[in-house]
Design a protein around this motif. Structure first.
Motif, PDB file in Angstrom:
ATOM      1  N   GLU A  16      57.355 -68.303  12.695  1.00  0.00           N
ATOM      2  CA  GLU A  16      58.711 -68.842  12.747  1.00  0.00           C
ATOM      3  C   GLU A  16      58.898 -69.935  11.693  1.00  0.00           C
ATOM      4  N   ASP A  17      57.931 -70.808  11.566  1.00  0.00           N
ATOM      5  CA  ASP A  17      58.008 -71.889  10.585  1.00  0.00           C
ATOM      6  C   ASP A  17      57.988 -71.342   9.163  1.00  0.00           C
ATOM      7  N   ALA A  18      57.138 -70.360   8.903  1.00  0.00           N
ATOM      8  CA  ALA A  18      57.060 -69.771   7.565  1.00  0.00           C
ATOM      9  C   ALA A  18      58.361 -69.063   7.198  1.00  0.00           C
ATOM     10  N   ILE A  19      58.917 -68.321   8.143  1.00  0.00           N
ATOM     11  CA  ILE A  19      60.164 -67.604   7.882  1.00  0.00           C
ATOM     12  C   ILE A  19      61.313 -68.581   7.631  1.00  0.00           C
TER      13      ILE A  19
ATOM     14  N   LEU B 191      62.704 -60.723   3.573  1.00  0.00           N
ATOM     15  CA  LEU B 191      62.982 -60.201   4.915  1.00  0.00           C
ATOM     16  C   LEU B 191      64.473 -59.923   5.097  1.00  0.00           C
ATOM     17  N   ILE B 192      65.299 -60.842   4.623  1.00  0.00           N
ATOM     18  CA  ILE B 192      66.744 -60.635   4.702  1.00  0.00           C
ATOM     19  C   ILE B 192      67.140 -59.417   3.874  1.00  0.00           C
TER      20      ILE B 192
ATOM     21  N   VAL C 287      69.044 -56.024   5.164  1.00  0.00           N
ATOM     22  CA  VAL C 287      70.294 -55.565   4.535  1.00  0.00           C
ATOM     23  C   VAL C 287      70.137 -54.140   3.997  1.00  0.00           C
ATOM     24  N   ILE C 288      68.998 -53.849   3.364  1.00  0.00           N
ATOM     25  CA  ILE C 288      68.745 -52.492   2.863  1.00  0.00           C
ATOM     26  C   ILE C 288      68.706 -51.508   4.035  1.00  0.00           C
ATOM     27  N   ASN C 289      68.038 -51.880   5.107  1.00  0.00           N
ATOM     28  CA  ASN C 289      67.975 -51.018   6.292  1.00  0.00           C
ATOM     29  C   ASN C 289      69.362 -50.803   6.875  1.00  0.00           C
TER      30      ASN C 289
END
Length: 137
Positions: free
Chosen positions: A108-111, A121-122, A126-128
């Motif tokens: 959670e902290d890394a993200i 990740l975002i 978005v691609i998905n």
């Protein structure tokens, strides 16, 4: 274990049980009626990034990995979490440890703080999402 940490473990347990119940409901469903519980899809008519995850997991359960990836690649992640999280929860409770909570908080902290992690990740979500809309899920 601190009360707040115990609460997180209970929440993760309930989410895991709900996931298994949802998959079980779809396995036992015989009329295979198509209905969507996705509020976004019901309001807009467009698929959300997670649309198709249930069908993807069900395809995995039938050994159809390619189909699962086609429907929604996030189904693979959901299936892995449905296997890993309950086992990890049980392990932590039996051994009176909090390794799952520690890893969860580190992730959670890394993200939240590292652009090199949260931007890709975002982009993947978005691609998905675009993939789901293109397939008209």
């Amino acid at each position: 274990m601190k009360p707040n940490n115990r609460k997180i473990y209970w929440i993760l347990s309930l989410i895991s049980l709900a996931g298994y119940a949802w998959i079980g409901f779809h396995i036992l469903e015989h009329d295979h009626t198509e209905f969507s519980v996705c509020i976004f899809k019901n309001v807009t008519g467009w698929a959300c990034p997670s649309c198709g995850i249930t069908r993807s997991v069900l395809s995995l359960l039938h050994g159809r990995i390619g189909e699962a990836l086609w429907i929604n690649p996030l189904g693979i992640l959901a299936a892995l979490l449905l296997i890993l999280v309950p086992v990890w929860l049980i392990r932590d409770v039996v051994l009176n440890q909090q390794t799952l909570l520690k890893v969860f908080r580190q992730a959670e902290d890394a993200i939240r703080t590292k652009k090199s992690i949260y931007i890709p990740l975002i982009m993947l979500v978005v691609i998905n999402w675009g993939w789901n809309i293109m397939k008209d899920l």
